[in-house]
Structure formats: C-alpha cells, structure tokens
Design a protein around this motif. Structure first.
Motif, mmCIF file in Angstrom:
data_model
loop_
_atom_site.group_PDB
_atom_site.id
_atom_site.type_symbol
_atom_site.label_atom_id
_atom_site.label_comp_id
_atom_site.label_asym_id
_atom_site.label_seq_id
_atom_site.Cartn_x
_atom_site.Cartn_y
_atom_site.Cartn_z
ATOM 1 N N GLU A 177 0.940 -1.314 -0.005
ATOM 2 C CA GLU A 177 0.070 0.064 0.058
ATOM 3 C C GLU A 177 0.922 1.156 0.085
ATOM 4 O OE1 GLU A 177 -3.776 0.063 2.168
ATOM 5 O OE2 GLU A 177 -2.728 1.815 3.314
ATOM 6 N N ILE A 178 1.920 1.113 0.840
ATOM 7 C CA ILE A 178 2.655 2.461 0.828
ATOM 8 C C ILE A 178 3.377 2.458 -0.460
ATOM 9 C CG2 ILE A 178 5.071 3.238 1.888
ATOM 10 C CD1 ILE A 178 2.460 3.137 3.801
ATOM 11 N N ARG A 180 2.227 1.801 -3.431
ATOM 12 C CA ARG A 180 1.268 2.557 -4.186
ATOM 13 C C ARG A 180 1.313 4.069 -4.062
ATOM 14 N NH1 ARG A 180 -4.424 -0.520 -5.070
ATOM 15 N NH2 ARG A 180 -3.831 0.124 -7.176
ATOM 16 N N LEU A 181 1.192 4.373 -2.861
ATOM 17 C CA LEU A 181 1.047 6.012 -2.691
ATOM 18 C C LEU A 181 2.411 6.566 -2.965
ATOM 19 C CD1 LEU A 181 -0.296 5.939 1.076
ATOM 20 C CD2 LEU A 181 -1.474 6.486 -1.233
ATOM 21 N N LEU A 182 3.558 5.500 -3.446
ATOM 22 C CA LEU A 182 4.734 6.309 -3.968
ATOM 23 C C LEU A 182 4.710 6.359 -5.386
ATOM 24 C CD1 LEU A 182 7.183 5.156 -0.914
ATOM 25 C CD2 LEU A 182 6.462 7.703 -1.393
ATOM 26 N N GLY A 183 3.682 5.823 -5.942
ATOM 27 C CA GLY A 183 3.689 5.548 -7.283
ATOM 28 C C GLY A 183 4.191 4.476 -7.995
ATOM 29 N N VAL A 184 4.634 3.481 -7.165
ATOM 30 C CA VAL A 184 5.100 2.046 -7.541
ATOM 31 C C VAL A 184 3.948 1.413 -8.220
ATOM 32 C CG1 VAL A 184 6.147 -0.025 -7.107
ATOM 33 C CG2 VAL A 184 6.929 2.167 -5.839
ATOM 34 N N ARG A 185 3.823 0.971 -9.434
ATOM 35 C CA ARG A 185 2.744 0.223 -10.051
ATOM 36 C C ARG A 185 3.066 -1.458 -9.461
ATOM 37 N NH1 ARG A 185 3.877 3.359 -15.336
ATOM 38 N NH2 ARG A 185 2.275 4.862 -15.266
ATOM 39 N N VAL A 186 2.698 -1.453 -8.375
ATOM 40 C CA VAL A 186 2.607 -2.770 -7.753
ATOM 41 C C VAL A 186 2.080 -4.103 -8.488
ATOM 42 C CG1 VAL A 186 1.917 -4.153 -5.691
ATOM 43 C CG2 VAL A 186 2.493 -1.679 -5.306
#
Lengths: 292, 235
Positions: A177-178, A180-186
């Motif tokens: 989740e963190i 994704r908040l940092l823009g990583v396309r999980v």
C-alpha cells in the motif's frame, strides 16, 4: 576419501540447482505470500520447449536463451491470468490454482511432446576432469552449473540492490500500500517478480535435466528439495534459501552415497523435520515468525 | 488547487464521509480537525485513491482524481504521508527517500530533489545508509515528509504527523512545513488530532464530525472562537 569427494561435488552441484528453485519460491513468497506449487512443473515445461528447439536444429545456446525468456513469459502470464483475479481472496484460492496449474502442465506436456523419458543434452562434458592421471571428480558441466548459478545470484543481487525497478519491487513486496502511494505500479512489479521466479526455475530445469532426464514430472522432487531448502532458510531470506538448498543437496548426496539411494528423499524430510523442531522459523529468519 | 466536492464514502452501510466539500488553494495549508472516527483519515485515503467513494469527486487543477489508481494519483503530484508515517523499515533511509518520485523520468532532477531533502532534514543525511528501523519516531516522521517532498508534489496530504512526536520536534517540523508550503507553492491538507499545533500553522481549517463537515473557517478565527474550540476541539 574418494567417495566423500565425489559425493560432495555431486551434492554441491545439485544443491546449487535446488537453490535456484528455492530462490524462485522465496521471491514469490515475499511478493505474493504464497508457495507456487507449480514452480517445478513450469520449469519442466520450459525444458521441453528447449528440447523441442534443440531437436529442431536450434543451437543449444540459442535454445538456452529462448527458454529463459519463455520461462519469464510463462511466469508473467501465470501472474496476470491466474493470480491477479484471486488477489485479496483467501490464500487457499491461489494454492488450489497453483496445484491446478501443476496438474495441467504435467498433463499438457506429454500431449504436446510425448510422455516417454528423454535424455537432455549438456553443453559441456559431464566426464570428470583429470590432471595427468589424477581425477579431479569435477566435470566441466559441474563447473558450468555452479558458475551459472553464481552468476545469476550476482545479477539478481545487483538487480534488486542497484536498479530502480529492483527497489520498487522490494518496496512493493514489503509494503504494497505504501509503495502504491509512492507511485509504484505494484501490479506490474508482481508480474515481473513471477516472471523472474519462473526464469530461475527454467534455468534449474535446463541444468538438472542432463542428470535426471526429462519427463513430465521430472521436477517434482527438485521442487520438494528446493522447497525444503527455502524452508530451512526461513522462506524470507534469499541468502538463507541458497544456503538451505546447498545443505539439502549435500545431505541428500551423503545419505544416498553412504546409506542407500532409496533413502535420499526420506533424508530430505528428516532434515526438514529436524530443523523445524529446533528452529521452527528456519535457520536465517529475522524477526517475525512465519505463519501457517 | 485541490477541490473536493460532495464526497461521500461508505464502509458497508456506514457512512464515513457525508457530502464533504472543501478546497485547498496552492501555497496554503488547510487543517482537518475532529475526533477519532470523524472521517479524517478516510478523507485523505479517498483523495489518494486508496478508498473508492460512493459519490462525489476530487479534482486537482481541473483534472479528475477520483476513479484513478493510487499509483496514478501519486504520479499526478499528490504525495500522501500516511498515518504512522509509512516508512519501510526493511529498507535503508536512502532507499526510502529515493522511493519518493522514483517513477520520475527526469533522473537528474530526482537526484537533486533527494539532495534537497537531505539538506532540509540534516539528521537524515548522517543516517543515509542505516536501515530505517534504526530511526527514532521524529526521524521517521522527517523521513516520511522528506520522501513525500522528494517527488516534487503539488499536493501534500499529511495524516497526523504529530503522532508520537515530542513538542519541540513537532514545532520544528511544523515551522519547516510552513516555509516549504510558501516556497514550493504546495496545497497542503493537514489532518490533525492535535488541533492547537495544526491551527498554529494552517491558513484555513475545517472540522469533521461523524463524517460531516461542520465548520469551515480561517484557522486563526477558529483558534480564537472559544465556543467552537470547546464544542469540537476540546481545548
């Protein structure tokens, strides 16, 4: 002494191959929190692809590269098609799916390639080297196996520690989740992770097939041994998985050589039980305990 | 400018936010106050895409954020410092910081942004290669804010940055935040339970109660209004 040396070299070479499978399992465990029971079957399938290419006139090395690529694609497609739809559902769903994939691939392979046991070529001689009249108990192929596994581990370490995608993948695995908040396309990171894991498996398949031959469930035992190695290492630690798998390779080789080859598989289970009794979290686990 | 309009969020049948509207202009701080469970965290989690609203929308400079994935919203310039700071303790301080804006094409400017973040928070610079698990609470909060700033955001969402911080460190971080907001023309949404500290830096303030926006005013007026303070803020 001679027997001991032979068994040690044998055990080490096999251990390095189990280490690839163990690493693949650990990568997927860390990213998706599941054990991919189809890891071995996927490797078997890609080895068939390699043999198909080689028997149709493709050189070994080209087939080698294509097979690693095919492994990546197979892993990535598996994540997209099978794993993604059950994301966030109970973990049992994905366990069943990976068992289903295992059965599917082991049924599909004989339909496509024939079910009989086939020999698989090695790119280097499997006859032990000798200096003058002294036999060294190490064949060029053994050296190739160990060198290529070490090279892959080095590349993986550099990839995860030094590249942007590697850092994104680690962030996605630790805290999705963190990330994704940092823009990583999980989602994409998971796909790449499954692809890389299957690529490791594909390499394992190519390296072990000259010794154990190729047939639809030739990787079943290899998967079990890699799995035991990964558990010994604590399932969280790539380094632990490698050490665990090498220990498994050595112990199995000694058990087979000194006690009896029928007992090899049981030997693997004995190590597993012994370690789990003394250190249930595995030899290299840090901090929190593994669940279930 | 961040515009939230008529945002309604429900968990199951329970309304967590009920037609909430607010705007955060650039170069200003809006404090969101209210008791536990008032819907403050839900509000920022909906803006950053982690929670899907039932109705209503969020716009950033006229572009719609609602309906997009969190990673897409982050890449549009919304940086979310989550409750409990969200530092990844398995990674090093430097790796955590680099994750802020790691997706950016301009690699050179990403490096500049990282260096600036270290300059802003010198305690982090000396701990660069340590695992983030070694940091104190205050340092983690600094790292989390530094990481958000390193992505060069236009909107900064801060969820309870005061949590677990000693007064002196909190005051320091808040002063730094005030300066950065003006300097980088950030639109800041500051979620706080610590109303006193939040009102001291904010331009505007809103109060949420049971998912409804009950007060919206200038921060200094709210701080000066004794009746409101007693009713909603408990000081």
């Amino acid at each position: 002494m001679r027997t001991f040396l032979i068994l040690t070299v044998d055990g080490l070479t096999n251990g390095f191959i189990y280490a690839l499978v163990a690493l693949a399992l650990v990568m997927i465990w860390r990213a998706t929190r599941v054990i991919n029971y189809a890891q071995g079957a996927m490797a078997m399938f890609t080895t068939y692809i390699a043999l198909f290419l080689i028997t149709h006139g493709v050189t070994y090395w080209l087939a080698f590269v294509i097979t690693l690529g095919a492994g990546f694609v197979l892993g990535a497609v598996t994540e997209r098609v099978l794993v993604r739809p059950v994301e966030g559902r109970p973990p049992l769903n994905i366990v069943i799916l990976s068992l289903g994939l295992l059965i599917f691939l082991e049924a599909l392979a004989p339909m496509l390639f024939g079910g009989q046991v086939k020999s698989f070529p090695a790119p280097f001689s499997r006859i032990d080297l000798a200096v003058g009249s002294t036999v060294l108990y190490v064949s060029p192929f053994d050296i190739f196996v160990v060198a290529s596994v070490l090279a892959v581990m080095l590349l993986l370490t550099v990839f995860f520690q030094r590249t942007t995608i590697g850092l994104s993948m680690r962030a996605a695995a630790f805290r999705p989740e963190i990330a994704r908040l940092l823009g990583v396309r999980v989602g994409n990171m998971l796909t790449i992770g499954w692809g890389l894991a299957a690529m490791l498996g594909a390499l394992a398949g190519l390296l072990i097939a000259p010794a154990i031959f190729l047939y639809p469930n030739n990787m079943d035992e290899v998967l079990v041994f890699g799995f035991i190695g990964a558990i010994l290492g604590g399932l969280e630690s790539p380094f632990g998985a490698v050490v665990g798998a090498i220990v498994v390779g050595l112990v199995l080789s000694y058990v087979g050589g000194y006690i009896g080859s029928d007992l090899e598989t049981i030997g693997g289970l004995v190590i597993l039980i012994a370690v789990l009794m003394v250190r249930p979290q595995g030899l290299f686990a840090r901090g929190r305990q593994r669940q279930a | 400018m961040l515009e939230v309009s008529e945002l309604t969020v429900a968990y199951g049948g329970v309304l967590a936010l009920d037609h909430v509207s607010l705007t955060v202009p650039e170069a200003s701080i809006t404090a969101v106050l209210g008791a536990n469970g008032a819907g403050k965290t839900t509000l920022v989690r909906t803006i950053s895409g982690l929670v899907k609203p039932r109705s209503g929308q969020v716009l950033l400079d006229q572009r719609r954020l609602t309906g997009r994935a969190p990673e897409a919203i982050a890449r549009m310039g919304v940086a979310h410092v989550p409750e409990g700071h969200g530092i990844i303790s398995e990674l090093s301080v430097d790796e955590n910081l680099r994750l802020g804006g790691l997706w950016r094409r301009d690699r050179a400017d990403h490096r500049v942004a990282i260096d600036e973040a270290y300059e802003l928070f010198p305690p982090l610079a000396s701990r660069r290669s340590l695992a983030a698990s070694n940091l104190s609470g205050g340092e983690r909060q600094m790292l989390s804010i530094a990481r958000a700033l390193a992505s060069r955001p236009t909107v900064l969402l801060l969820d309870e940055p005061s949590l677990g911080l000693a007064g002196a460190i909190l005051a320091q971080i808040m002063a730094r935040l005030r300066a950065l907001t003006a300097e980088r023309r950030l639109a800041v949404l500051l979620i706080e339970q610590n109303a006193r500290s939040a009102l001291s830096v904010a331009d505007e303030a809103v109060v949420l109660s049971m998912g409804t926006l009950v007060v919206r005013d200038k921060a200094e007026r709210l701080a000066g209004d004794e009746k409101l303070r007693h009713a909603y803020l408990g000081f």
